[in-house]
Design an enzyme around this catalytic site. Structure first.
Site, PDB file in Angstrom:
ATOM      1  N   HIS A 382       0.804  -1.238   0.000  1.00 31.07           N
ATOM      2  CA  HIS A 382       0.000   0.000   0.000  1.00 31.07           C
ATOM      3  C   HIS A 382       0.829   1.277   0.000  1.00 31.07           C
ATOM      4  CE1 HIS A 382      -3.959  -1.894   0.927  1.00 31.07           C
ATOM      5  NE2 HIS A 382      -3.176  -2.811   1.453  1.00 31.07           N
ATOM      6  N   LYS A 573      -8.633  13.813   5.203  1.00 29.78           N
ATOM      7  CA  LYS A 573      -7.729  12.660   5.139  1.00 29.78           C
ATOM      8  C   LYS A 573      -6.726  12.838   6.261  1.00 29.78           C
ATOM      9  CE  LYS A 573      -6.630  13.949   0.838  1.00 29.78           C
ATOM     10  NZ  LYS A 573      -6.642  12.801  -0.035  1.00 29.78           N
ATOM     11  N   ARG A 574      -5.912  11.823   6.548  1.00 29.43           N
ATOM     12  CA  ARG A 574      -4.854  12.009   7.544  1.00 29.43           C
ATOM     13  C   ARG A 574      -3.987  13.202   7.160  1.00 29.43           C
ATOM     14  NH1 ARG A 574      -4.401   8.005  11.707  1.00 29.43           N
ATOM     15  NH2 ARG A 574      -2.535   9.177  12.259  1.00 29.43           N
ATOM     16  N   LYS A 579       0.540  14.697   1.551  1.00 33.63           N
ATOM     17  CA  LYS A 579      -0.828  14.969   1.100  1.00 33.63           C
ATOM     18  C   LYS A 579      -1.069  16.465   0.899  1.00 33.63           C
ATOM     19  CE  LYS A 579      -2.545  10.872   3.616  1.00 33.63           C
ATOM     20  NZ  LYS A 579      -3.161   9.953   2.634  1.00 33.63           N
ATOM     21  N   THR A 681      -8.709   6.570  -1.442  1.00 39.27           N
ATOM     22  CA  THR A 681     -10.047   6.017  -1.606  1.00 39.27           C
ATOM     23  C   THR A 681     -11.084   7.100  -1.329  1.00 39.27           C
ATOM     24  OG1 THR A 681      -9.720   5.139   0.627  1.00 39.27           O
ATOM     25  CG2 THR A 681      -9.596   3.574  -1.187  1.00 39.27           C
ATOM     26  N   LYS A 685     -14.841   8.296  -3.063  1.00 37.61           N
ATOM     27  CA  LYS A 685     -16.102   8.563  -2.350  1.00 37.61           C
ATOM     28  C   LYS A 685     -16.657   9.933  -2.753  1.00 37.61           C
ATOM     29  CE  LYS A 685     -14.180   5.702   1.227  1.00 37.61           C
ATOM     30  NZ  LYS A 685     -13.294   5.705   2.411  1.00 37.61           N
TER      31      LYS A 685
END
Ligand code: HTE
Length: 851
Positions: A382, A573-574, A579, A681, A685
């Site tokens: 991952h 998100k985290r 990110k 992911t 969504k």
């Protein structure tokens, strides 16, 4: 679809007068009258309350039991398959399962939502308030754990016999509070008020050993054998949660293990009178499953973490072996009945543990055991982040798992002998392939162990798999190209549309029927309605209503008034530097700065919404949260902004909260540095719920853009190869800072203390890191991002265009269903077929003897 012949385990004797359970009774009946009676019954007999003194939680618990009762026949019937000799079973091994609340989901799967709602209503109570009582089991950090939960949902919905194996952490991911703009962690006591969805199964407990030493001996047949003399023994107790498929009879099991002390253990201490010493050992045992490590990637190399991993893996494999032997077959055929997926390397010690169980405990020859092991496991990677690849210092590993260390050496020895033939003389290659990292302190490389011990290896998005083959797993790809494949992630439409977006669900059902819930490709049919003005109007009305809901929620929880007609621009998100939440912040400050320069600037009103937890020890991430909340404090309170931009940090982002966030988004922020996000992911969504994406060519964004069409996706930024190239050429962020006046002004505003009440030190670590190092290339992508955001705003001005793009996004996202992903795993890795679970009119006596 297979239907297996009736199988009664040979050892089972059914007493003649064994009791049976009638179907239409208070445990199974579906009439409103029956449901209400059953609810009152559970309130009285399980919660021990009269209605007048019942708390909301009592009412919720009683209702949950009403629903659980209605799952049990299917659950037990499915469980029988686990011991059926001809059933092939998927075991999903994962240190994390981020399930989210069950009640709503189970009602949907059972198809009894209307009946239950009506029963609650007739009792004069608020159904949604009861649903809100449920505390979610936060047994995961983020995407990886949530993926496991979506996959369990799809396995059941596709009628694949499956067991999820994991850890029942007493404390899941911490609850996040924001105090003075900073994250504060609070223990997640999810079990505090009772958890109605699990059943303890102490009768299937197993023992797990740690530490000590090994001894070799020669057995009666003259064979060399090893026995492990452990220092500590711990008991693993399984807790089962039913995972119900959507409108099918399959209800699979999620079996999570709790560590407890072995009663008889350390009786010597008792004998010498050291009662407290012995109890101390017990406390140590229970520590094993006390708390989830709250780091997403990277992981921390702590002994207790290794022991958690080994603990649940050993429990799982012992449980599988028990089930296999119960079916009457021998262990040479273990891999024919079980296929086990390793969710990243967290369960990779499985490879050594299965070898130990087969060779040391069950007497198989090494070669036979190795064949069984390799054919049992498959490995999903991952992450590409090198710091997230698990490796364990040799002595740390050997202290807890001395026998496994030997086994890994033996696997490595044989593996090296085999590759030596192929790569004669290429010492560097051999060193890279080795399961042991010998360049300095010695480590065990868990990814290498997983690759060698599996028959299949996959990445989680097309780009990710491609980069895996070129970088972190390059040598293994060259060695075993046939083992590699891509399995792009997916998400379950049951939770991520039907449950979380009832308005959209109704519109979809009214427009194209209900087939899409199980066959998400059918969303394609929406494209026929994109040009229909009344459909488009409906679509817009729905989105607005959902945004009003979120607006009210934000107001009631945080007292911030946002405008539901503004563009909802959301990044949840985290919190992680790769990110790039702080790139989003740079854009917000850019707009703020423009308004300050020109108070009458005509900009599209936006609400920027953030959510996400930072790992408690990740100080940069925590400072990013402080930056967001500080910018929010200034922007939201500056009259010059005149409500054109608002910034909201929603505390405690989790599955429950996310369900009100995804449906409300206009714009989805997927802005990681290209090449860093394996898949994502959340991106799926959002788009599924009609948000447009602003994103880089990273992870599954690439495939989302291909699917929805480049004209319906806001692309910006360097590509993965360009990122590499930029770095190779000696990237210097200072050049971007000094040569881009607007960027310079934005960064200078932060530096000057505009967002920190004059404090020039608070954000200095963040800003210095950006201007002097910028490992994630924010400054390189800044202009491209800001320009792209301008295109977003211009597009949003034309609501018809935007609406059509939104509908098209939903219509073309069918591919990203976890049903599609699981089907690919079934066909290409697991080689499993659906099995019909038969519903008998009565719970038969033999069904009462479950696994
Ligand atoms: C990826 C994300 C992907 C998701 O898996 C992630 N990998 C980890 N966490 C994730 O969310 C991870 C955590 C700890 C150790 C190693 C990896 O970042 C599911 O969507 O992009 O595949």
């Amino acid at each position: 679809m297979t239907t297996l012949p009736e199988f009664i385990p040979p050892s089972t004797e059914v007493p003649e007068n064994c009791p049976t359970v009638a179907v239409e009774d208070d445990r199974t009946g579906l009439s409103v009258e029956t449901l209400r009676r059953a609810w009152a019954d559970h309130l009285f007999y399980l919660q021990g309350k009269w209605p007048e003194i019942a708390t909301q939680n009592d009412l919720y618990m009683a209702l949950a039991y009403v629903v659980r009762d209605r799952m049990l026949q299917r659950w037990l019937n499915t469980s029988r398959l686990y011991r059926h000799p001809q059933a092939r079973i998927v075991c999903y091994l994962s240190a994390e399962f981020l399930l989210g609340p069950h009640l709503g989901n189970n009602l949907i799967s059972l198809g009894i939502e209307d009946e239950v709602r009506e029963a609650v209503k007739q009792s004069g109570l608020d159904f949604d308030a009861l649903m809100a009582q449920e505390e979610e089991p936060g047994l995961g950090n983020g995407g990886l754990g949530r993926l496991a939960a979506c996959y369990m949902d799809s396995l059941a919905s596709l009628e694949i016999p499956a067991i999820g194996y994991g850890i029942r952490y007493e404390f899941g991911i911490f609850d996040q509070q924001i105090q003075d703009g900073w994250q504060v962690e609070v223990t997640d006591k999810w079990l505090q008020f009772g958890y109605p969805w699990e059943m303890a199964r102490p009768e299937y407990s197993v023992e797990v050993c740690f530490g000590g030493r090994t001894e070799s001996y020669t057995d009666t047949e003259g064979r060399y054998r090893v026995r492990w003399v452990p220092h500590q023994v711990v008991q693993g107790i399984p807790y089962d949660t039913p995972i119900m498929g959507y409108e099918v009879n399959t209800v699979n099991t999620l079996r999570l293990w709790k560590a407890e002390a072995v009663e008889s253990f350390n009786f010597q201490s008792f004998n010498v009178g050291d009662y407290y010493g012995a109890v101390g050992e017990k406390v140590m045992s229970e520590n094993l499953t006390k708390v989830l490590y709250p780091n997403d990637e990277p992981i921390q190399g702590k002994q207790l973490r290794l022991e958690q991993q080994y603990f649940f893996v050993s429990c799982a494999l012992q449980d599988m072996i028990r089930l296999h032997l119960l079916s009457g077959r021998t262990l040479e055929t273990f891999h024919e009945r079980f296929t086990a997926q390793l969710n990243d390397t967290h369960p990779a010690v499985s490879v050594a543990e299965l070898m130990r169980l087969l060779v040391d405990v069950h007497n198989l020859d090494w070669e036979v055991a190795w064949e069984v092991t390799r054919r049992t496991f498959a490995y999903t990677n991952h992450t590409l982040l090198p710091e997230a690849l698990e490796k364990w210092p040799l002595d740390l590993f050997g202290q807890s798992l001395p026998r496994h260390l030997q086994i890994i050496f033996e696997i490595n020895h044989r593996f090296m002998d085999q590759v030596r033939i192929q790569y004669m003389g290429n010492e560097e290659k051999m060193a890279r392939l080795s399961l042991i990292d010998e360049g300095g302190e010695r480590y065990i490389r868990m990814a290498n162990l997983a690759c060698v011990g599996s028959h299949a290896i996959n990445g989680v998005a097309a780009l990710h798999t491609k980069l895996l083959k070129q970088t972190v797993l390059k040598d293994f790809y060259e060695l075993y190209p046939e083992k590699f494949s891509n399995k792009t992630n997916g998400v379950t439409p049951r939770r991520w549309i039907v449950l979380s977006n009832p308005r959209l669900t109704k519109l979809l059902k009214d427009t194209i029927g209900s087939d899409w819930i199980k066959h998400l490709d059918k969303l394609k049919q929406l494209e026929g309605h994109v040009q229909n003005p009344s459909f488009c109007q409906h679509w817009r009305d729905i989105k607005r209503a959902i945004k009003v809901d979120l607006t009210n929620y934000i107001y009631s929880t945080q007292g911030i008034q946002v405008d539901p007609d503004s563009l909802f621009d959301i990044q949840v998100k985290r919190i992680h530097e790769y990110k790039r939440q702080h790139l989003n912040v740079l854009h917000i400050i850019t707009l703020y700065d423009r308004i300050r320069h020109d108070p009458n600037l005509d900009i599209v009103p936006r609400t920027f919404i953030f959510g996400g937890k930072a790992a408690p020890g990740y100080f940069v991430a925590k400072r990013i949260i402080k930056l967001i909340t500080s910018v929010a404090a200034v922007v939201n309170n500056d009259p010059a902004v005149r409500d054109r931009i608002k910034v909201v940090f929603m505390p405690d982002y989790n599955v429950t909260n996310s369900q009100r966030i995804y449906p409300a988004a206009d714009l989805s922020e997927q802005i990681s540095t290209a090449g860093k996000e394996a898949s994502g992911t959340g991106n799926m969504k959002f788009s599924l719920n009609g948000a447009l994406t602003i994103g880089t060519l990273d992870g599954a964004n690439v495939e989302i853009r291909d699917a929805v069409g480049p004209e319906n996706f806001f692309l910006f930024g360097l590509t993965a190869p360009e990122v590499e190239e930029t770095k190779a050429q000696g990237y210097n962020p200072w050049d971007y800072y000094s040569q881009n006046p607007e960027l310079k002004e934005v960064i200078d505003l932060i530096n000057a203390g505009v967002f920190s009440q004059g404090d020039r030190e608070l954000f200095k670590p963040l800003v210095d890191s950006l201007v002097y190092h910028d490992p994630y290339l924010l400054l390189a992508d800044y202009q491209s991002y800001v320009d792209c955001q301008a295109r977003v705003s211009e597009t949003y001005r034309d609501r018809d265009v935007w609406t059509r793009m939104s509908i098209t996004n939903t219509a073309r996202m069918g591919y990203f269903s976890s049903d599609r992903a699981i089907q690919e795993y079934c066909d290409e890795i697991w080689n499993v077929q659906p099995v019909a679970v038969e519903m008998k009119p009565y719970v038969q006596a033999n069904a009462m003897l479950s696994v």
